[in-house]
Design an enzyme around this catalytic site. Sequence first.
Site, PDB file in Angstrom:
ATOM      1  N   PRO A  54       0.773  -1.224   0.000  1.00 51.70           N
ATOM      2  CA  PRO A  54       0.000   0.000   0.000  1.00 51.70           C
ATOM      3  C   PRO A  54       0.809   1.281   0.000  1.00 51.70           C
ATOM      4  O   PRO A  54       1.581   1.540   0.915  1.00 51.70           O
ATOM      5  CB  PRO A  54      -0.789  -0.093   1.303  1.00 51.70           C
ATOM      6  CG  PRO A  54      -0.026  -1.052   2.150  1.00 51.70           C
ATOM      7  CD  PRO A  54       1.072  -1.639   1.359  1.00 51.70           C
ATOM      8  N   GLU A  55       0.574   2.093  -0.981  1.00 50.37           N
ATOM      9  CA  GLU A  55       1.019   3.477  -0.949  1.00 50.37           C
ATOM     10  C   GLU A  55      -0.251   4.321  -0.881  1.00 50.37           C
ATOM     11  O   GLU A  55      -1.339   3.784  -0.729  1.00 50.37           O
ATOM     12  CB  GLU A  55       1.857   3.803  -2.196  1.00 50.37           C
ATOM     13  CG  GLU A  55       3.109   2.942  -2.303  1.00 50.37           C
ATOM     14  CD  GLU A  55       4.004   3.327  -3.468  1.00 50.37           C
ATOM     15  OE1 GLU A  55       4.011   4.509  -3.833  1.00 50.37           O
ATOM     16  OE2 GLU A  55       4.689   2.450  -4.003  1.00 50.37           O
TER      17      GLU A  55
ATOM     18  N   HIS B  64      -2.721 -15.269   9.319  1.00 46.72           N
ATOM     19  CA  HIS B  64      -2.302 -13.864   9.274  1.00 46.72           C
ATOM     20  C   HIS B  64      -3.451 -12.903   9.508  1.00 46.72           C
ATOM     21  O   HIS B  64      -3.313 -11.705   9.296  1.00 46.72           O
ATOM     22  CB  HIS B  64      -1.635 -13.563   7.938  1.00 46.72           C
ATOM     23  CG  HIS B  64      -0.454 -14.453   7.677  1.00 46.72           C
ATOM     24  ND1 HIS B  64       0.615 -14.556   8.542  1.00 46.72           N
ATOM     25  CD2 HIS B  64      -0.184 -15.310   6.665  1.00 46.72           C
ATOM     26  CE1 HIS B  64       1.491 -15.428   8.062  1.00 46.72           C
ATOM     27  NE2 HIS B  64       1.028 -15.901   6.932  1.00 46.72           N
TER      28      HIS B  64
ATOM     29  N   ARG C  17       3.597 -10.240   6.891  1.00 47.70           N
ATOM     30  CA  ARG C  17       4.912  -9.811   7.383  1.00 47.70           C
ATOM     31  C   ARG C  17       4.829  -9.047   8.692  1.00 47.70           C
ATOM     32  O   ARG C  17       5.845  -8.792   9.313  1.00 47.70           O
ATOM     33  CB  ARG C  17       5.612  -8.972   6.304  1.00 47.70           C
ATOM     34  CG  ARG C  17       5.985  -9.814   5.092  1.00 47.70           C
ATOM     35  CD  ARG C  17       6.580  -8.990   3.983  1.00 47.70           C
ATOM     36  NE  ARG C  17       7.934  -8.573   4.286  1.00 47.70           N
ATOM     37  CZ  ARG C  17       8.669  -7.808   3.471  1.00 47.70           C
ATOM     38  NH1 ARG C  17       8.150  -7.379   2.341  1.00 47.70           N
ATOM     39  NH2 ARG C  17       9.872  -7.478   3.792  1.00 47.70           N
TER      40      ARG C  17
END
Length: 275
Positions: free
Chosen positions: A2-3, A92, A111
Amino acid sequence: MPELPEVETVARGLAKVLVGKRIARALVRRADLRLPFPKGLAQRLKGRTILKIDRRAKYVLVHLSEGLALLIHLGMSGRMLLGTGAAPKGKHAHFAIETEDGAHACLEDPRRFGCVDLANEIDLDRHRLLAGLGPEPFDPALDAKTFRERLARKRGPIKVALLDQALIAGVGNIYASESLFRSKILPTRPANSLSPSEVKALLADLRAVLSEAIASGGSTLRDHVRPDGELGYFQHHFAVYDKEGEPCPRCHSKAEILRIVQAGRSSFYCQRCQR
DNA sequence: CCTTGAACCTGCGGGC
DNA sequence: TGCCCGCAGGTTCAAG
């Protein structure tokens, strides 16, 4: 993943489904992301109404009743999943909220570089995760002159400066390369060496690149899923990002797109077009 | 100050 | 097929 454009897409998608609803319960399955979850997170969310959802830099801001705000950062690999019924339980799926009418939103982040935090609406701007952020790229107060003054303080490469969230907020590794390509500026140029006209062009091109990405629903790589539940794979076209070895889409020269490493991150550019 | 590099963590794809 | 390596959209901290 994501940006700015992707986070904007996530915020809009979440807002569409969640605004106006009450949180029946929140689930915390794993609280050790980049930052530990705040104490009593689930308890403090329960029963609140979701008033508004928007974005600051790469943070999703969920504005709740009684002056509370929930901050969500997706890190590198985070995504939000929307659905109905029981929230996902994958390894996750770290955090979820369920609304009284049976919808859920779940944060998945393999992550675990993302984070979740709470803030009082009153001093949201002074929250430690938000306080140091630079202006939003679309802030009308950010004109070419202001941008130039900010860049003038940086001696390092312009590509690295664009990633500095204190200088300008929300730009990430993809759109830094893409905007420099569009402006025909080499990523290696010292930030303080750009001429006024180059800075003006860069700001305009950065905005254009971000707008186009938002318009196409946020760009995606392998693990992005749209929060509105539609299929997550709408392809966004990148001119140079991850195009090492391919011909330049603008000058079509035989000079291929190059990849270099700056401040530990990959940069992509055309050596012929960009100066 | 400013800048770079490493660290955090997991998964995937390429090369052998 | 399987293993090892490098690489990945972000941020922070230490060290130079």
